[in-house]
Design an enzyme around this catalytic site. Structure first.
Site, short mmCIF file in Angstrom:
data_model
loop_
_atom_site.label_atom_id
_atom_site.label_comp_id
_atom_site.label_asym_id
_atom_site.label_seq_id
_atom_site.Cartn_x
_atom_site.Cartn_y
_atom_site.Cartn_z
N GLY A 1 0.81 -1.22 0.00
CA GLY A 1 0.00 0.00 0.00
C GLY A 1 0.83 1.26 0.00
O GLY A 1 0.45 2.26 -0.63
N ASP A 2 1.96 1.24 0.68
CA ASP A 2 2.87 2.38 0.69
C ASP A 2 3.29 2.71 -0.74
O ASP A 2 3.25 3.86 -1.16
CB ASP A 2 4.09 2.06 1.56
CG ASP A 2 5.12 3.16 1.57
OD1 ASP A 2 4.76 4.33 1.82
OD2 ASP A 2 6.31 2.85 1.34
N ALA A 3 3.66 1.69 -1.48
CA ALA A 3 4.10 1.89 -2.87
C ALA A 3 2.93 2.36 -3.75
O ALA A 3 3.09 3.27 -4.56
CB ALA A 3 4.69 0.60 -3.43
#
Length: 136
Positions: free
Chosen positions: A18-20
């Protein structure tokens, strides 16, 4: 190698994805606004992707009932996951909340809910642009 069903992926791995996924939306947004200098891009991007910003966004999402019940469950999975990394420049609580935020984006990405992913990312971008002075 077999593919792991996204429903079985732990909260930290979902947050990693999700960060990416969220970062791509932020970078695309900033570049489309005409920002091209790497130092400025990085500095402005932190307004959107910092743990404090993500915790602020989750609080707004909860207040405005933005997340679906399933998304709330994935948020809690990420928030409650045992992380072996420590928070930089923020409290452990804020870091855990931001991990939950990222887990929601990881869940949406891995479950191929592209429209919902874009909808949430756009909401986050609009919210930060309106209210970036209210956190951090």
């Amino acid at each position: 190698m077999t593919e792991e069903p996204f429903e079985l992926i732990n909260g930290i791995a979902l947050a990693y994805m999700g960060d990416a996924a969220y970062e791509v939306y932020i970078r695309e947004h900033l570049i489309k606004k005409g920002m091209t200098k790497p130092n400025k891009l990085h500095r402005i991007a932190t307004h959107f992707v910092s743990a404090k910003a993500q915790a602020f966004l989750i609080a707004k999402m909860e207040k405005e009932s933005i997340l679906t019940k399933t998304e709330q469950e994935y948020f809690k999975r990420g928030r409650n996951a045992k992380s072996h990394t420590t928070a930089k420049n923020t409290s452990v609580l804020t870091y855990r909340i931001s991990t939950g935020f990222e887990a929601v984006f990881g869940y949406l990405f891995l479950s191929e809910q592209k429209q919902r992913l874009k909808e949430l990312a756009d909401w986050c971008i609009g919210t930060i642009e309106k209210e970036k002075n209210n956190f951090g």
